[in-house]
Scaffold this motif. Structure first.
Motif, mmCIF file in Angstrom:
data_model
loop_
_atom_site.group_PDB
_atom_site.id
_atom_site.type_symbol
_atom_site.label_atom_id
_atom_site.label_comp_id
_atom_site.label_asym_id
_atom_site.label_seq_id
_atom_site.Cartn_x
_atom_site.Cartn_y
_atom_site.Cartn_z
ATOM 1 N N SER A 155 6.551 15.571 13.451
ATOM 2 C CA SER A 155 5.272 15.838 12.805
ATOM 3 C C SER A 155 4.143 15.251 13.642
ATOM 4 O O SER A 155 4.275 14.146 14.176
ATOM 5 C CB SER A 155 5.239 15.243 11.395
ATOM 6 O OG SER A 155 3.993 15.496 10.766
ATOM 7 N N TRP A 156 3.037 15.996 13.755
ATOM 8 C CA TRP A 156 1.844 15.489 14.452
ATOM 9 C C TRP A 156 0.742 15.282 13.421
ATOM 10 O O TRP A 156 0.534 16.092 12.535
ATOM 11 C CB TRP A 156 1.415 16.412 15.587
ATOM 12 C CG TRP A 156 1.326 17.873 15.281
ATOM 13 C CD1 TRP A 156 2.356 18.758 15.145
ATOM 14 C CD2 TRP A 156 0.131 18.632 15.085
ATOM 15 N NE1 TRP A 156 1.882 20.023 14.876
ATOM 16 C CE2 TRP A 156 0.515 19.980 14.835
ATOM 17 C CE3 TRP A 156 -1.235 18.316 15.105
ATOM 18 C CZ2 TRP A 156 -0.412 20.999 14.609
ATOM 19 C CZ3 TRP A 156 -2.156 19.338 14.878
ATOM 20 C CH2 TRP A 156 -1.736 20.652 14.636
ATOM 21 N N THR A 157 0.049 14.161 13.534
ATOM 22 C CA THR A 157 -0.770 13.691 12.415
ATOM 23 C C THR A 157 -2.155 14.315 12.356
ATOM 24 O O THR A 157 -2.752 14.384 11.287
ATOM 25 C CB THR A 157 -0.922 12.163 12.461
ATOM 26 O OG1 THR A 157 -1.437 11.775 13.740
ATOM 27 C CG2 THR A 157 0.422 11.489 12.245
ATOM 28 N N ASP A 158 -2.736 14.738 13.467
ATOM 29 C CA ASP A 158 -4.048 15.379 13.451
ATOM 30 C C ASP A 158 -5.065 14.491 12.711
ATOM 31 O O ASP A 158 -5.302 13.359 13.085
ATOM 32 C CB ASP A 158 -3.931 16.761 12.802
ATOM 33 C CG ASP A 158 -5.103 17.674 13.147
ATOM 34 O OD1 ASP A 158 -5.716 17.462 14.199
ATOM 35 O OD2 ASP A 158 -5.412 18.591 12.372
ATOM 36 N N ASP A 162 -3.300 7.627 10.352
ATOM 37 C CA ASP A 162 -3.450 6.262 9.853
ATOM 38 C C ASP A 162 -2.079 5.672 9.569
ATOM 39 O O ASP A 162 -1.073 6.382 9.481
ATOM 40 C CB ASP A 162 -4.303 6.246 8.578
ATOM 41 C CG ASP A 162 -3.742 7.162 7.501
ATOM 42 O OD1 ASP A 162 -2.765 6.775 6.817
ATOM 43 O OD2 ASP A 162 -4.265 8.285 7.329
ATOM 44 N N LYS A 163 -2.036 4.360 9.434
ATOM 45 C CA LYS A 163 -0.778 3.643 9.267
ATOM 46 C C LYS A 163 -0.013 4.092 8.021
ATOM 47 O O LYS A 163 1.209 4.235 8.035
ATOM 48 C CB LYS A 163 -1.050 2.136 9.196
ATOM 49 C CG LYS A 163 0.191 1.270 9.084
ATOM 50 C CD LYS A 163 -0.155 -0.195 8.915
ATOM 51 C CE LYS A 163 -0.901 -0.739 10.111
ATOM 52 N NZ LYS A 163 -1.125 -2.207 10.005
ATOM 53 N N GLU A 164 -0.734 4.332 6.924
ATOM 54 C CA GLU A 164 -0.086 4.704 5.664
ATOM 55 C C GLU A 164 0.610 6.063 5.781
ATOM 56 O O GLU A 164 1.729 6.239 5.289
ATOM 57 C CB GLU A 164 -1.113 4.736 4.533
ATOM 58 C CG GLU A 164 -1.675 3.377 4.141
ATOM 59 C CD GLU A 164 -2.641 2.804 5.171
ATOM 60 O OE1 GLU A 164 -2.793 1.552 5.216
ATOM 61 O OE2 GLU A 164 -3.238 3.601 5.938
ATOM 62 N N THR A 165 -0.055 7.012 6.451
ATOM 63 C CA THR A 165 0.546 8.342 6.618
ATOM 64 C C THR A 165 1.784 8.270 7.503
ATOM 65 O O THR A 165 2.809 8.891 7.207
ATOM 66 C CB THR A 165 -0.475 9.319 7.222
ATOM 67 O OG1 THR A 165 -1.563 9.474 6.312
ATOM 68 C CG2 THR A 165 0.154 10.676 7.491
ATOM 69 N N VAL A 166 1.685 7.521 8.587
ATOM 70 C CA VAL A 166 2.823 7.377 9.493
ATOM 71 C C VAL A 166 4.024 6.799 8.755
ATOM 72 O O VAL A 166 5.155 7.300 8.864
ATOM 73 C CB VAL A 166 2.453 6.494 10.705
ATOM 74 C CG1 VAL A 166 3.692 6.152 11.531
ATOM 75 C CG2 VAL A 166 1.418 7.196 11.573
ATOM 76 N N ARG A 181 -3.055 5.685 18.651
ATOM 77 C CA ARG A 181 -3.260 4.257 18.435
ATOM 78 C C ARG A 181 -2.039 3.572 17.839
ATOM 79 O O ARG A 181 -2.053 3.060 16.721
ATOM 80 C CB ARG A 181 -4.483 4.023 17.550
ATOM 81 C CG ARG A 181 -5.795 4.496 18.122
ATOM 82 C CD ARG A 181 -6.070 3.902 19.512
ATOM 83 N NE ARG A 181 -6.068 2.457 19.528
ATOM 84 C CZ ARG A 181 -7.161 1.710 19.380
ATOM 85 N NH1 ARG A 181 -8.334 2.308 19.235
ATOM 86 N NH2 ARG A 181 -7.097 0.402 19.423
ATOM 87 N N MET A 182 -0.959 3.568 18.589
ATOM 88 C CA MET A 182 0.276 2.944 18.118
ATOM 89 C C MET A 182 0.079 1.460 17.822
ATOM 90 O O MET A 182 0.785 0.883 16.998
ATOM 91 C CB MET A 182 1.396 3.138 19.142
ATOM 92 C CG MET A 182 1.854 4.581 19.295
ATOM 93 S SD MET A 182 3.248 4.756 20.403
ATOM 94 C CE MET A 182 4.536 3.932 19.477
ATOM 95 N N ASP A 183 -0.883 0.838 18.517
ATOM 96 C CA ASP A 183 -1.127 -0.577 18.282
ATOM 97 C C ASP A 183 -1.677 -0.826 16.884
ATOM 98 O O ASP A 183 -1.492 -1.900 16.302
ATOM 99 C CB ASP A 183 -2.090 -1.125 19.329
ATOM 100 C CG ASP A 183 -3.424 -0.378 19.347
ATOM 101 O OD1 ASP A 183 -3.407 0.847 19.108
ATOM 102 O OD2 ASP A 183 -4.455 -1.022 19.588
ATOM 103 N N ASN A 186 1.183 1.579 13.783
ATOM 104 C CA ASN A 186 2.602 1.280 13.678
ATOM 105 C C ASN A 186 2.744 -0.044 12.936
ATOM 106 O O ASN A 186 2.169 -1.054 13.327
ATOM 107 C CB ASN A 186 3.223 1.190 15.076
ATOM 108 C CG ASN A 186 4.733 1.114 15.033
ATOM 109 O OD1 ASN A 186 5.311 0.483 14.160
ATOM 110 N ND2 ASN A 186 5.373 1.768 15.986
ATOM 111 N N SER A 187 3.517 -0.035 11.856
ATOM 112 C CA SER A 187 3.623 -1.216 11.003
ATOM 113 C C SER A 187 4.562 -2.285 11.557
ATOM 114 O O SER A 187 4.627 -3.390 11.024
ATOM 115 C CB SER A 187 4.097 -0.797 9.598
ATOM 116 O OG SER A 187 5.342 -0.127 9.666
#
Length: 267
Positions: A155-158, A162-166, A181-183, A186-187
């Motif tokens: 899935s690509w987030t477009d 945000d962290k919650e969606t990921v 922005r994996m930094d 990513n939780s």
């Protein structure tokens, strides 16, 4: 480009990226090719012949990909078909923007919805799809459809970047998530390449899962009839961690790396 300083090119070449990026970093190679839009316009009319274009990409990857884990993805269904029929070393995913994306729709109905993409992938023995997050979250029952067909789901987030969606997509069982922005998004407290982590769990260095590994990703419908002797597809193991890249459908004789099938006729 041969004599030009690689560090000062406007864009790095695929060959340069394959040779200069650490081999532990897997590649999701999105193959872009112009398509006709639903309103009759063309994204680009003067494009290279499709077979010549794909053959050049494959020659570069076969020559310089070495043991790197690689997956191909594209929004063009015909490119998917060519990639899966010209080689069986690397998996292929169909990118889909889905319904009400805000982007121009393509003329090809296989690109209109997640359901259409799933049926096409099942018919063409393509490993799975890479869907826009908004379209997946609009109706999460679509994820069960994809899983029921034993297909890989990226899935690509477009806009949902945000962290919650990921994290929610991970919880839903999405196999791979493409986001910025994996930094920040990513939780995990300690961030590490999934490729290095999987290698430590017992994966071979060849880019294919070893027999000793517990991880066996979902694959597309069995293509073993056309696979080389000793090849075969893997059954899904839903206990495995999310976001690993799937190995190829069948193990390929290394001598076949430079072999590309003859041209495929297109409409």
């Amino acid at each position: 480009l041969v004599d030009e300083d690689q560090d000062h090119l406007a864009f790095p070449t695929l060959e340069s990226a394959l040779n200069r990026v650490d081999a532990s970093c897997g590649f999701n190679i999105e193959v872009k090719f112009p398509q006709k839009l639903k309103d009759g316009r063309h994204e680009h009319k003067d494009m290279m012949e499709m077979n010549l274009f794909i053959d050049q990409v494959l020659r570069t990857v076969f020559k310089h990909g070495q043991d790197r884990k690689i997956v191909f993805s594209t929004f063009a269904p015909d490119i998917c078909s060519m990639l899966i029929n010209k080689q069986n070393r690397y998996p292929v995913l169909l990118l889909t923007q889905g319904a009400d994306s805000g982007y121009d729709d393509f003329m090809d109905p296989r690109t209109w919805t997640i359901q259409a993409a799933v049926w096409f992938c099942q018919m063409a023995s393509i490993q799975g799809i890479s869907a826009r997050a908004d379209d997946l979250l609009r109706d999460t029952a679509q994820i069960q459809l994809i899983k029921s067909k034993n297909q890989v789901l990226f899935s690509w987030t477009d806009s949902r970047n945000d962290k919650e969606t990921v994290q929610y997509l991970k919880d839903l069982g999405v196999d791979g998530i493409i986001y910025d922005r994996m930094d920040q998004n990513n939780s995990k407290q300690v961030k590490e390449s999934i490729f290095l982590a999987e290698q430590r769990r017992g994966h071979s260095d060849s880019g294919h899962a070893s027999d000793s590994s517990h991880y066996s990703p979902a694959s597309s419908p069995d293509r073993s009839e056309s696979a080389p002797p000793g090849g075969g597809s893997s059954s899904p193991d839903r206990t495995s961690p999310s976001i690993p890249l799937p190995p190829a459908v069948a193990t390929v004789d290394p001598s076949a790396k430079s072999s590309i099938l003859p041209p495929i006729k297109t409409s």
